[in-house]
Design a protein around this motif. Structure first.
Motif, PDB file in Angstrom:
ATOM      1  N   VAL A 211     -13.488  -2.761   1.593  1.00  0.00           N
ATOM      2  CA  VAL A 211     -13.014  -1.044   2.589  1.00  0.00           C
ATOM      3  C   VAL A 211     -11.948   0.099   1.513  1.00  0.00           C
ATOM      4  N   LEU A 212     -10.898  -0.500   1.330  1.00  0.00           N
ATOM      5  CA  LEU A 212      -9.534   0.197   0.657  1.00  0.00           C
ATOM      6  C   LEU A 212      -9.707   0.371  -0.971  1.00  0.00           C
ATOM      7  N   ARG A 213     -10.684  -1.105  -1.490  1.00  0.00           N
ATOM      8  CA  ARG A 213     -10.717  -1.586  -2.892  1.00  0.00           C
ATOM      9  C   ARG A 213      -9.877  -0.718  -3.721  1.00  0.00           C
ATOM     10  N   VAL A 214      -8.736  -1.371  -3.063  1.00  0.00           N
ATOM     11  CA  VAL A 214      -7.477  -1.733  -3.657  1.00  0.00           C
ATOM     12  C   VAL A 214      -6.659  -3.214  -4.185  1.00  0.00           C
ATOM     13  N   GLY A 215      -8.100  -3.734  -3.637  1.00  0.00           N
ATOM     14  CA  GLY A 215      -7.683  -5.468  -4.077  1.00  0.00           C
ATOM     15  C   GLY A 215      -9.023  -6.102  -4.195  1.00  0.00           C
ATOM     16  N   ILE A 216      -8.528  -7.404  -4.930  1.00  0.00           N
ATOM     17  CA  ILE A 216      -9.225  -8.922  -5.499  1.00  0.00           C
ATOM     18  C   ILE A 216      -8.852  -9.878  -4.764  1.00  0.00           C
ATOM     19  N   LEU A 217     -10.474 -10.449  -4.505  1.00  0.00           N
ATOM     20  CA  LEU A 217      -9.975 -11.856  -3.464  1.00  0.00           C
ATOM     21  C   LEU A 217      -9.641 -12.830  -4.809  1.00  0.00           C
TER      22      LEU A 217
ATOM     23  N   ARG B 220      -9.353 -11.123   7.557  1.00  0.00           N
ATOM     24  CA  ARG B 220      -9.336  -9.715   7.999  1.00  0.00           C
ATOM     25  C   ARG B 220      -8.634  -8.257   7.192  1.00  0.00           C
ATOM     26  N   ASN B 221      -7.896  -8.967   7.216  1.00  0.00           N
ATOM     27  CA  ASN B 221      -6.724  -8.211   6.008  1.00  0.00           C
ATOM     28  C   ASN B 221      -7.091  -7.967   4.596  1.00  0.00           C
ATOM     29  N   ALA B 222      -7.603  -8.823   4.078  1.00  0.00           N
ATOM     30  CA  ALA B 222      -7.957  -9.234   3.341  1.00  0.00           C
ATOM     31  C   ALA B 222      -9.545  -8.454   2.986  1.00  0.00           C
ATOM     32  N   ALA B 223     -10.365  -8.727   3.727  1.00  0.00           N
ATOM     33  CA  ALA B 223     -11.441  -8.064   3.458  1.00  0.00           C
ATOM     34  C   ALA B 223     -11.204  -6.219   3.500  1.00  0.00           C
ATOM     35  N   LEU B 224     -10.438  -5.576   4.283  1.00  0.00           N
ATOM     36  CA  LEU B 224     -10.008  -4.315   4.455  1.00  0.00           C
ATOM     37  C   LEU B 224      -9.650  -3.988   3.145  1.00  0.00           C
TER      38      LEU B 224
ATOM     39  N   LEU C 137       0.302  -1.196   0.028  1.00  0.00           N
ATOM     40  CA  LEU C 137       0.199   0.260   0.086  1.00  0.00           C
ATOM     41  C   LEU C 137       1.061   1.423   0.255  1.00  0.00           C
ATOM     42  N   SER C 138       2.245   1.245   0.413  1.00  0.00           N
ATOM     43  CA  SER C 138       2.563   2.242   1.050  1.00  0.00           C
ATOM     44  C   SER C 138       3.736   2.767  -0.119  1.00  0.00           C
ATOM     45  N   MET C 139       3.927   1.651  -1.551  1.00  0.00           N
ATOM     46  CA  MET C 139       4.325   1.645  -2.680  1.00  0.00           C
ATOM     47  C   MET C 139       3.038   2.054  -3.268  1.00  0.00           C
ATOM     48  N   GLY C 140       1.857   2.187  -3.694  1.00  0.00           N
ATOM     49  CA  GLY C 140       0.723   1.943  -4.178  1.00  0.00           C
ATOM     50  C   GLY C 140       0.648   1.048  -4.778  1.00  0.00           C
ATOM     51  N   VAL C 141       1.019  -0.510  -4.855  1.00  0.00           N
ATOM     52  CA  VAL C 141       1.002  -1.523  -5.612  1.00  0.00           C
ATOM     53  C   VAL C 141      -0.584  -2.309  -5.329  1.00  0.00           C
ATOM     54  N   PRO C 142      -1.179  -2.127  -5.798  1.00  0.00           N
ATOM     55  CA  PRO C 142      -2.922  -3.238  -5.610  1.00  0.00           C
ATOM     56  C   PRO C 142      -2.394  -4.823  -5.782  1.00  0.00           C
ATOM     57  N   ILE C 143      -3.156  -5.297  -4.708  1.00  0.00           N
ATOM     58  CA  ILE C 143      -2.968  -6.783  -4.147  1.00  0.00           C
ATOM     59  C   ILE C 143      -3.731  -7.650  -4.569  1.00  0.00           C
ATOM     60  N   ALA C 144      -3.490  -8.737  -5.651  1.00  0.00           N
ATOM     61  CA  ALA C 144      -4.089  -9.997  -5.336  1.00  0.00           C
ATOM     62  C   ALA C 144      -4.476 -10.892  -3.799  1.00  0.00           C
TER      63      ALA C 144
ATOM     64  N   MET D  18      -5.307   0.330  -9.069  1.00  0.00           N
ATOM     65  CA  MET D  18      -4.087   0.306  -9.476  1.00  0.00           C
ATOM     66  C   MET D  18      -3.928   2.057  -9.544  1.00  0.00           C
ATOM     67  N   LYS D  19      -5.567   3.061  -9.789  1.00  0.00           N
ATOM     68  CA  LYS D  19      -5.350   4.388  -9.686  1.00  0.00           C
ATOM     69  C   LYS D  19      -6.052   4.492  -8.165  1.00  0.00           C
ATOM     70  N   ARG D  20      -6.770   3.605  -7.100  1.00  0.00           N
ATOM     71  CA  ARG D  20      -7.057   3.597  -5.859  1.00  0.00           C
ATOM     72  C   ARG D  20      -5.857   3.247  -4.828  1.00  0.00           C
ATOM     73  N   ALA D  21      -5.181   2.356  -5.250  1.00  0.00           N
ATOM     74  CA  ALA D  21      -3.431   2.036  -4.467  1.00  0.00           C
ATOM     75  C   ALA D  21      -2.451   2.966  -4.708  1.00  0.00           C
ATOM     76  N   ALA D  22      -2.180   3.733  -6.507  1.00  0.00           N
ATOM     77  CA  ALA D  22      -1.306   4.805  -6.475  1.00  0.00           C
ATOM     78  C   ALA D  22      -2.032   6.039  -5.732  1.00  0.00           C
ATOM     79  N   GLU D  23      -3.167   6.228  -5.401  1.00  0.00           N
ATOM     80  CA  GLU D  23      -3.270   7.919  -4.835  1.00  0.00           C
ATOM     81  C   GLU D  23      -3.415   7.618  -2.619  1.00  0.00           C
ATOM     82  N   LEU D  24      -4.073   6.578  -2.951  1.00  0.00           N
ATOM     83  CA  LEU D  24      -3.369   5.689  -1.425  1.00  0.00           C
ATOM     84  C   LEU D  24      -2.335   5.839  -0.721  1.00  0.00           C
ATOM     85  N   GLY D  25      -1.274   5.518  -2.209  1.00  0.00           N
ATOM     86  CA  GLY D  25       0.322   5.069  -1.923  1.00  0.00           C
ATOM     87  C   GLY D  25       0.651   6.818  -1.674  1.00  0.00           C
ATOM     88  N   GLU D  26      -0.184   7.725  -2.285  1.00  0.00           N
ATOM     89  CA  GLU D  26       0.760   9.461  -2.441  1.00  0.00           C
ATOM     90  C   GLU D  26       0.341   9.202  -0.990  1.00  0.00           C
ATOM     91  N   SER D  27      -1.049   8.978  -0.684  1.00  0.00           N
ATOM     92  CA  SER D  27      -1.149   9.819   1.010  1.00  0.00           C
ATOM     93  C   SER D  27      -0.386   9.068   1.833  1.00  0.00           C
TER      94      SER D  27
END
Length: 474
Positions: free
Chosen positions: A402-408, A394-398, A377-384, A441-450
């Protein structure tokens, strides 16, 4: 300062003692935190077994050797304990082979750590102990030291910690109501996350809590600040414990430098297009079965997406034992030759921070250990997200809900089943080569910047770290 004697007034002000759980993800987080605290000019003493201190130092990435030299390591010997090989039983994915190590560490580190604390208490006006939440038994004697203060480290997300805590409170005595969006309706249960032995060990440790001054999280308010706030609200109803979101503990600006000791996978990444590679790694406590390895191999191959795959068995209790005594993961015959033009299989310890920070890395297939989540997340990379045990579902659920930067990759309810190659192929394509993936990817990149902005000078995390240092030094 507690004591007003002239003697204590003349002593150096603060020393910090770290007491980690001897599992890689826990060792790593508190070693990163040690570096952050030494940057304030405060001495840090890292207390653990000889073997696991060596492991922590060997695998550290992101810091130079000079930073490591600032930390005082206290190597304690453990007596012999039962040390079976890692299990590959899919019905029990938790690394139960580590439980005997945890029990031995908890029991036998108490006395030497107590001696260390008493010694430091004579030389510093304040001794601060930061311990893993499930190493609480080790630091019980700190209650006998008048100039000591204790902080409990929570090695998972605030989301997971809050969800677990909230779930344990009977409905009729819950102190407040939640917003309907706070906890997703389909959040995984705790069923199957740990063995009976590990649950009992954790419960016994948590029962030793109750005299700490605060809880520390390796998270950022940019990631799950809502849940830090909820934990603060929950604490305010029964105690005055403070909650500190000090993460990410690891460095967030990683230099992509050439050098003779640079890992070969980084050199390979240099040759790939930006965002074109998915990094596949399931941490240090997971061993895949041969059948699952074959399905994963085939799924990555048929996806046509470039990849780096770290293929390792779970850590043994002593990673320095001869490796040839243990099972080695096998790939389908001829596999590495077939994928040589677009894939790399790494069988040793990989520099994960550097891989995730590399511009060619566009996705991460992960077990969702919190270390890996924070780094990604700190590097702005989305997660499978492919959770295996413990806090990971539960981390996967977050990440996904919640964050919508990943897919199960796999729903937790089907954790005992082999994930087929077709499912893996579809998930990889969705994350790396679809409109849905682009949005993640876009949401992850924005979160990484934050997140990176929060640790910059004047950022919310930077200010919270300053506040913590002031609070622990009081």
């Amino acid at each position: 300062m507690i004591s007003q004697t002239n003697n204590l007034k003349q002593l150096p002000q603060v020393a910090v003692v770290m007491v980690p759980l001897p599992a890689q993800g826990h060792l790593n987080q508190l070693l990163h935190l040690s570096h952050l605290i030494t940057s304030y000019g405060i001495p840090v003493h890292y207390a653990g077994s000889t073997t696991h201190n060596r492991q922590a130092k060997l695998r550290l990435h992101g810091w130079d050797s000079q930073s490591l030299a600032k930390i005082h390591f206290h190597d304690f010997q453990l007596p012999p304990y039962h040390s079976p090989p890692p299990s590959i039983d899919t019905s029990v994915p938790f690394p139960n082979h580590l439980t005997a190590l945890f029990q031995a560490s908890s029991t036998h580190l108490r006395e030497p750590v107590s001696q260390l604390l008493h010694q430091l208490s004579q030389n510093f006006s304040r001794v601060v102990v930061i311990h893993d939440i499930i190493m609480a038994y080790v630091i019980q004697d700190v209650k006998l030291i008048p100039n000591a203060k204790v902080f409990t480290f929570v090695p998972t997300s605030a989301f997971t910690m809050f969800a677990d805590t909230w779930e344990s409170i009977p409905e009729e005595v819950k102190p407040f109501q939640l917003d309907s969006k706070d906890i997703p309706e389909n959040i995984p249960t705790g069923e199957g996350c740990a063995t009976k032995e590990m649950v009992e060990f954790a419960i016994n440790q948590v029962q030793c809590l109750g005299f700490e001054s605060g809880w520390i999280y390796n998270t950022s308010r940019a990631i799950d600040g809502r849940y830090v706030t909820l934990l603060e609200k929950l604490s305010s109803t029964k105690s005055r414990i403070k909650h500190f979101a000090l993460g990410p503990f690891h460095p967030v600006h990683i230099k992509n430098e050439n050098g003779e000791n640079r890992h070969q996978c980084l050199k390979w990444l240099d040759e790939q297009e930006k965002g074109s590679v998915i990094y596949v790694s399931f941490g240090s406590t997971t061993s895949l079965t041969d059948d699952q390895i074959e399905e994963l191999a085939n799924g990555l191959e048929t996806s046509k997406v470039k990849f780096i795959w770290v293929l390792r068995s779970a850590d043994r209790t002593n990673i320095f034992e001869e490796a040839d005594k243990f099972r080695k993961a096998q790939l389908p015959e001829g596999y590495e030759d077939r994928v040589r033009d677009r894939g790399m299989v790494v069988r040793d310890w990989a520099p994960q921070l550097e891989i995730l920070a590399h511009p060619s890395t566009g996705g991460f297939m992960s077990h969702c250990g919190w270390n890996s989540c924070m780094e990604s997340l700190s590097m702005g990379v989305p997660i499978a997200a492919w959770p295996m045990h413990s806090d990971q579902p539960r981390n996967a659920a977050l990440l996904s809900e919640v964050l919508r930067v990943g897919i199960l990759v796999r729903d937790w309810a089907h954790r005992g089943e082999i994930v087929k190659s077709s499912t893996i192929e579809n998930v990889v394509k969705t994350l790396m080569a679809s409109e849905e993936g682009k949005e993640m990817m876009k949401r992850a990149a924005e979160l990484g910047e934050s997140v990176r902005g929060s640790v910059a000078e004047g950022g919310v995390c930077c200010l919270e770290r300053d506040s913590f240092i002031a609070h622990m030094s009081e």
